[in-house]
Enzyme design. Sequence first.
Site, short mmCIF file in Angstrom:
data_model
loop_
_atom_site.label_atom_id
_atom_site.label_comp_id
_atom_site.label_asym_id
_atom_site.label_seq_id
_atom_site.Cartn_x
_atom_site.Cartn_y
_atom_site.Cartn_z
N HIS A 185 -10.84 -0.59 0.98
CA HIS A 185 -10.32 -1.35 -0.17
C HIS A 185 -9.09 -0.63 -0.71
CE1 HIS A 185 -10.37 -4.04 -3.59
NE2 HIS A 185 -10.16 -2.98 -4.36
N GLN B 115 -1.10 4.16 4.20
CA GLN B 115 -2.14 5.19 4.05
C GLN B 115 -3.50 4.66 4.49
OE1 GLN B 115 -1.23 8.28 3.59
NE2 GLN B 115 0.80 7.34 3.58
N GLU B 116 -3.74 3.38 4.27
CA GLU B 116 -5.01 2.79 4.73
C GLU B 116 -5.17 3.01 6.23
OE1 GLU B 116 -6.17 -1.20 3.59
OE2 GLU B 116 -4.74 -1.17 1.95
N GLY C 82 -4.63 -8.42 9.88
CA GLY C 82 -5.14 -7.54 10.93
C GLY C 82 -4.36 -6.26 11.15
N SER C 83 -3.64 -5.78 10.13
CA SER C 83 -2.88 -4.54 10.37
C SER C 83 -3.82 -3.33 10.47
CB SER C 83 -1.81 -4.32 9.29
OG SER C 83 -2.39 -3.88 8.09
N ASN C 84 -4.91 -3.32 9.72
CA ASN C 84 -5.88 -2.23 9.89
C ASN C 84 -6.53 -2.30 11.26
OD1 ASN C 84 -6.35 -0.35 7.48
ND2 ASN C 84 -6.13 -2.34 6.49
C1 GAR Z 1 -6.07 -4.40 3.24
O1 GAR Z 1 -5.18 -3.94 2.24
C2 GAR Z 1 -7.51 -4.10 2.85
O2 GAR Z 1 -7.66 -2.89 2.17
C3 GAR Z 1 -7.80 -5.26 1.94
O3 GAR Z 1 -7.23 -6.36 2.60
C4 GAR Z 1 -6.08 -5.92 3.31
C5 GAR Z 1 -6.19 -6.42 4.73
O4 GAR Z 1 -5.01 -6.14 5.44
N1 GAR Z 1 -9.22 -5.43 1.75
C6 GAR Z 1 -9.76 -5.75 0.57
O5 GAR Z 1 -9.09 -5.99 -0.41
C7 GAR Z 1 -11.27 -5.77 0.54
N2 GAR Z 1 -11.72 -5.98 -0.77
P1 GAR Z 1 -4.99 -6.22 7.02
O6 GAR Z 1 -5.58 -7.57 7.40
O7 GAR Z 1 -3.54 -6.13 7.37
O8 GAR Z 1 -5.80 -5.08 7.55
#
Ligand code: GAR
Length: 223
Positions: A113, A177-178, A16-18
């Site tokens: 992604h 960066q995401e 859940g960091s995004n």
């Molecule tokens: C992120 O790096 C996102 O881009 C990736 O999962 C991670 C989730 O991190 N998503 C994919 O690979 C989709 N195909 P988060 O839970 O810390 O946001």
Amino acid sequence: MTTKPPGIVILISGRGSNLEAIIEATRRGELPVDIRAVISNRPDAAGIAIARRAGIETVVIDHACQADRASFDAALQTTIDTYNPGLVVLAGFMRLLTPGFVEQYRGRLINIHPSLLPDFPGLNTHQRVIDAGREVTGATVHFVTAETDGGPAYLQARVAVRKDDTAGTLAARVLRQEHRLYREAIRQVAEGRIALDNEDRVILDGVPLETVPLLGTAVVTGT
Ligand code: GAR
């Protein structure tokens, strides 16, 4: 006159960091959206606690308790529609969605992604980038279609791959960066600047995109 910020629902499966970056951006007044709910397909997703701490409604639809993919997607759709969002945001949601589900939310369903799509869709992205000897990678935000990590892209950020990178160090640098990228990409939808037309073309400020715009022109080399 004040306009109401568009409602969004965020789907997660894990850390859940995004999600957290989106919540923080709305708190700082940098992202004009109303996060109506966070839905997880995993009861143990750490992101659920992040949403709860922020006072956001959370729903778990455990895919393991559903008979099949179609039942899961039907339950997911019913739940999402309760919140009547203008946009559904996949933030580390690691479940394939059925074509019928995706079609319901055509043009209102986006994903992030951690690669420069169409390169390296799927899992284990960063190790594959390193193994392929790439010097530049990044992250992509795209409208979701039935194809995994497919669908028209509309914003990317580029990140340099270092000689000594491991999948872990590269993932951490791309992830930072995401967080910037998703904020900007969601803002473009919230401000009504970006849309998908009937031919699956992305329209930015009324003009079809010919190439995927980059967030900033530079390849990010540092943190
Ligand atoms: C992120 O790096 C996102 O881009 C990736 O999962 C991670 C989730 O991190 N998503 C994919 O690979 C989709 N195909 P988060 O839970 O810390 O946001």
